[in-house]
Design a protein around this motif. Structure first.
Motif, PDB file in Angstrom:
ATOM      1  N   VAL A 323       0.840  -1.209   0.000  1.00 44.27           N
ATOM      2  CA  VAL A 323       0.000   0.000   0.000  1.00 44.27           C
ATOM      3  C   VAL A 323       0.871   1.254   0.000  1.00 44.27           C
ATOM      4  N   ILE A 324       0.476   2.243  -0.809  1.00 44.38           N
ATOM      5  CA  ILE A 324       1.065   3.585  -0.766  1.00 44.38           C
ATOM      6  C   ILE A 324      -0.017   4.546  -0.294  1.00 44.38           C
ATOM      7  N   MET A 325       0.342   5.405   0.656  1.00 41.20           N
ATOM      8  CA  MET A 325      -0.563   6.483   1.074  1.00 41.20           C
ATOM      9  C   MET A 325       0.155   7.810   0.858  1.00 41.20           C
ATOM     10  N   VAL A 326      -0.537   8.742   0.236  1.00 40.48           N
ATOM     11  CA  VAL A 326       0.037  10.066   0.000  1.00 40.48           C
ATOM     12  C   VAL A 326      -0.821  11.088   0.732  1.00 40.48           C
ATOM     13  N   ASP A 327      -0.203  11.831   1.655  1.00 41.15           N
ATOM     14  CA  ASP A 327      -0.926  12.830   2.430  1.00 41.15           C
ATOM     15  C   ASP A 327      -0.859  14.174   1.714  1.00 41.15           C
ATOM     16  N   GLU A 328      -1.987  14.885   1.681  1.00 34.97           N
ATOM     17  CA  GLU A 328      -2.078  16.165   0.966  1.00 34.97           C
ATOM     18  C   GLU A 328      -1.526  15.986  -0.443  1.00 34.97           C
ATOM     19  N   GLN A 329      -2.112  15.021  -1.169  1.00 29.05           N
ATOM     20  CA  GLN A 329      -1.549  14.585  -2.448  1.00 29.05           C
ATOM     21  C   GLN A 329      -1.451  15.698  -3.487  1.00 29.05           C
ATOM     22  N   HIS A 330      -2.301  16.741  -3.387  1.00 26.74           N
ATOM     23  CA  HIS A 330      -2.249  17.817  -4.380  1.00 26.74           C
ATOM     24  C   HIS A 330      -0.952  18.619  -4.291  1.00 26.74           C
ATOM     25  N   ARG A 331      -0.175  18.412  -3.211  1.00 23.74           N
ATOM     26  CA  ARG A 331       1.088  19.144  -3.069  1.00 23.74           C
ATOM     27  C   ARG A 331       2.252  18.415  -3.743  1.00 23.74           C
ATOM     28  N   PHE A 332       1.973  17.255  -4.320  1.00 27.43           N
ATOM     29  CA  PHE A 332       3.004  16.529  -5.079  1.00 27.43           C
ATOM     30  C   PHE A 332       2.644  16.574  -6.558  1.00 27.43           C
ATOM     31  N   GLY A 333       3.657  16.606  -7.401  1.00 23.86           N
ATOM     32  CA  GLY A 333       3.412  16.551  -8.837  1.00 23.86           C
ATOM     33  C   GLY A 333       3.032  15.136  -9.262  1.00 23.86           C
ATOM     34  N   THR A 334       2.390  15.045 -10.414  1.00 22.03           N
ATOM     35  CA  THR A 334       1.995  13.738 -10.962  1.00 22.03           C
ATOM     36  C   THR A 334       3.214  12.842 -11.122  1.00 22.03           C
ATOM     37  N   ASN A 335       4.334  13.425 -11.565  1.00 23.07           N
ATOM     38  CA  ASN A 335       5.549  12.634 -11.792  1.00 23.07           C
ATOM     39  C   ASN A 335       6.075  12.035 -10.493  1.00 23.07           C
ATOM     40  N   GLN A 336       6.016  12.814  -9.401  1.00 20.63           N
ATOM     41  CA  GLN A 336       6.498  12.301  -8.108  1.00 20.63           C
ATOM     42  C   GLN A 336       5.643  11.124  -7.635  1.00 20.63           C
ATOM     43  N   ARG A 337       4.327  11.253  -7.801  1.00 19.35           N
ATOM     44  CA  ARG A 337       3.428  10.174  -7.360  1.00 19.35           C
ATOM     45  C   ARG A 337       3.641   8.913  -8.204  1.00 19.35           C
ATOM     46  N   ALA A 338       3.822   9.128  -9.510  1.00 19.16           N
ATOM     47  CA  ALA A 338       4.047   7.985 -10.409  1.00 19.16           C
ATOM     48  C   ALA A 338       5.378   7.312 -10.096  1.00 19.16           C
ATOM     49  N   MET A 339       6.371   8.121  -9.770  1.00 25.05           N
ATOM     50  CA  MET A 339       7.707   7.599  -9.453  1.00 25.05           C
ATOM     51  C   MET A 339       7.660   6.724  -8.194  1.00 25.05           C
ATOM     52  N   LEU A 340       6.913   7.176  -7.182  1.00 21.12           N
ATOM     53  CA  LEU A 340       6.782   6.404  -5.947  1.00 21.12           C
ATOM     54  C   LEU A 340       6.125   5.060  -6.223  1.00 21.12           C
ATOM     55  N   GLU A 341       5.093   5.088  -7.065  1.00 25.91           N
ATOM     56  CA  GLU A 341       4.399   3.844  -7.411  1.00 25.91           C
ATOM     57  C   GLU A 341       5.340   2.881  -8.141  1.00 25.91           C
ATOM     58  N   LYS A 342       6.117   3.428  -9.068  1.00 24.31           N
ATOM     59  CA  LYS A 342       7.048   2.601  -9.852  1.00 24.31           C
ATOM     60  C   LYS A 342       8.131   1.992  -8.964  1.00 24.31           C
ATOM     61  N   LEU A 343       8.668   2.795  -8.028  1.00 22.25           N
ATOM     62  CA  LEU A 343       9.747   2.335  -7.149  1.00 22.25           C
ATOM     63  C   LEU A 343       9.307   1.206  -6.219  1.00 22.25           C
TER      64      LEU A 343
END
Length: 591
Positions: A323-343
């Motif tokens: 599981v990945i949880m992102v807090d205040e997700q709008h403060r991260f760019g799409t690329n950062q969120r995608a990168m975390l998922e990929k890693l």
């Protein structure tokens, strides 16, 4: 439609439905009615007499369909008029009766039909051909029959009923939001994920020294259901300020057995880490904090049950997690969120993905969002907030200072939020630079920070422990928990959106104590501020924010932009949205 691509592109449409949503600006009704209709209308007219003068030409008509003789007035009577309007001739004309005169009538060749009149960026004949070619009942068959017929006959009216504005507008709203949601539906991703067998949050919930709210339990059970499936869950959890999202995150981490929480700031990451250590940590559940300043080893990263960190996580060799949880997700760019998922993925197996936000949204937007992700709302608060919101101005400053002195004497803390860091010409409120000297002169324990301050997180931590007054900007909107904070003063409050004001007010009284929010403004009659001060409910404030933005509320001198819809109104068409959602679920659901 490929052969007509360029013409359709100029119209801003890609599908027959989008073309059909272009509404005629009016209708030309050329039926020969046996009575006057108080609007431009068609007549069968015999020319009885013509009188010319230098400025106007007057023609006496016998209007056969209404059996009346009336004078027509022409302010421009050109040569072609002379060839058409001859004494004794009978022809069809169209015009409007004003003060018992027919004003500037024009000859027409077709009668007993209703013609839509359009305003388009392309040639009108070309446009009519596109409508005829693509706006068919067959091409609108994805809509309910009544909606499809209303829109079809809007373009090809047979009777006046087909031009009924109320019916047309309802159908356009319906079809527009249907089209939007249907497109969002196609964005839903179906990816394989890890199915967690029999996830059980009860041991964690029962170990807590307090009771959870019904909303917290409901959302935890929704997540439990999500992570037991082998298809990736994508869920957005939206909670009001102070609704207890962190506990929902920790319950999720407990069930997931191996997960990551990514936060936008080190302060938030530290706060969640402290909560996790308090409620989750034991010899069987290892937690590691990953920020630029925290200490950890590669072994910690690989063997922890829960990693809590900032974007620093993206630079680690992360293990596969459930599981990945992102807090205040709008403060991260799409690329950062995608990168975390990929890693954190293994081959094509991806983790379940949960986004958390403390910014409530209107119900219409939540329903729209639910077309491509699951949405959970946490509205219930663990305890009732007791915050007084007061609108103040220059004349109230002495009372404000008395209040601040009283709160400091009680060992409470105060925040003053300024709209700017440095002085700006033609700006009606003080900046931090202009205002700080007063606070530093008359009070001790004053701390100052803002968004550009590289040491802001250290200053906030020190203020929490030792400070009395914090001078800052909206950087404090989301962040550090301040248990002793009871008062916030927002300078130039009317310049901020209601959602931001709600986040700022949500900093005070976080632990059940009495709180105060002062909205300092030069306009105490500001409607937005008056409405805001009446409620503490973030979801009601989101509806208010939407209402004021829709009405063109001025913010920083500009009208809010970003209108998604031409006909559908997010503030008043919730019932249509619900109808469309039900229709889509019955007829187009992927499940």
């Amino acid at each position: 439609m490929t052969q007509d691509f360029e013409k359709l592109r100029k119209l801003g449409v890609k599908t027959p439905l989008e073309l059909a949503l272009i509404k005629p600006k009016e209708y030309e009704d050329n039926n020969l009615y046996p009575y006057f209709i108080n609007a431009p209308q068609a007549f069968e007219a015999e020319i009885l007499e013509i009188k010319k003068s230098p400025k106007i030409t007057r023609i006496k008509f016998y209007l056969k369909n209404v059996n009346e003789i009336i004078w027509g007035v022409f302010f421009q009577f050109k040569k072609w008029h002379e060839s058409v309007f001859k004494i004794g001739a009978t022809l069809y004309i169209r015009g409007e009766i004003r003060q018992n005169q027919l004003i500037q009538p024009k000859p027409i060749s077709r009668i007993n039909e209703i013609t839509p009149i359009y305003k388009t960026p392309i040639n009108i004949r070309t446009f009519r051909n596109l409508i005829k070619k693509y706006v068919t009942l067959e091409n609108l068959s994805m809509l309910p029959q009544n909606i499809a017929k209303t829109i079809f006959f809007m373009h090809f009216p047979q009777t006046n009923e087909h031009t009924n504005e109320k019916n047309i507008l309802y159908a356009l709203k319906w079809a527009e939001i249907f089209n939007y949601l249907n497109k969002l539906n196609t964005k839903k991703r179906v990816l394989p994920s890890i199915s967690i067998q029999n996830p059980n949050p009860l041991p964690f919930i029962e170990s807590l020294p307090f009771n959870l709210t019904n909303d917290q339990i409901k959302v935890i059970n929704e997540i439990k259901n999500d992570i037991s499936k082998n298809i990736q869950s994508r869920r957005v959890i939206i909670g009001d300020v102070g609704s207890g999202k962190t506990i929902v995150m920790l319950a999720t981490a407990f069930m997931a057995k191996k997960s990551i929480i990514m936060c936008p700031t080190s302060i938030l990451a530290n706060q969640i880490y402290e909560e996790a250590k308090k409620f989750l940590s034991n010899e069987n559940f290892k937690i590691t904090l990953v920020t630029q300043k925290s200490k950890f080893t590669e072994n910690d990263i690989q063997n922890s049950n829960l990693l809590i960190g900032t974007h620093a996580l993206l630079y680690q060799n992360l293990p596969q997690v459930n599981v990945i949880m992102v807090d205040e997700q709008h403060r991260f760019g799409t690329n950062q969120r995608a990168m975390l998922e990929k890693l954190t993925s293994s081959g094509n197996i991806v983790p379940h993905y949960f986004q958390f936000s403390a910014t409530p949204i209107p119900r219409t937007q939540a329903l729209i969002m639910s077309s491509f992700v699951n949405v959970s709302l946490i509205k219930e608060l663990p305890f009732k907030k007791d915050i007084d919101t007061k609108i103040i101005s220059k004349e109230d400053f002495k009372d404000l200072i008395n209040h601040i002195n009283k709160e400091i004497h009680l060992n409470n803390q105060v925040i003053i939020v300024y709209p700017l860091v440095e002085e700006s010409k033609n700006f009606e409120y003080q900046s931090i630079e202009e205002g700080k000297d007063f606070w530093l002169k008359y009070f001790d324990g004053v701390y100052i920070t803002h968004g550009k301050d590289k040491n802001k997180e250290d200053i906030l931590v020190e203020f929490r422990e030792k400070g009395k007054i914090l001078i800052t900007t909206t950087v404090i909107e989301v962040g550090i928990s301040l248990p002793r904070l009871t008062t916030i003063v927002i300078v130039g409050a009317e310049r901020l959106g209601l959602a931001t004001l709600h986040q700022l007010r949500g900093r005070v009284g976080r632990y059940g104590q009495k709180g105060y929010c002062y909205l300092y403004t030069n306009n105490k009659k500001n409607k937005r501020l008056i409405e805001f001060s009446k409620t503490l409910d973030g979801f009601k404030i989101a509806e208010l924010d939407l209402k004021f933005r829709k009405s063109g509320d001025l913010l920083d001198g500009t009208i809010q932009s970003g209108e998604k819809f031409k006909y559908f109104d997010e503030t008043s068409d919730l019932h249509i949205l619900e109808e469309v959602k039900n229709y889509l679920n019955r007829n187009f659901s992927k499940n």
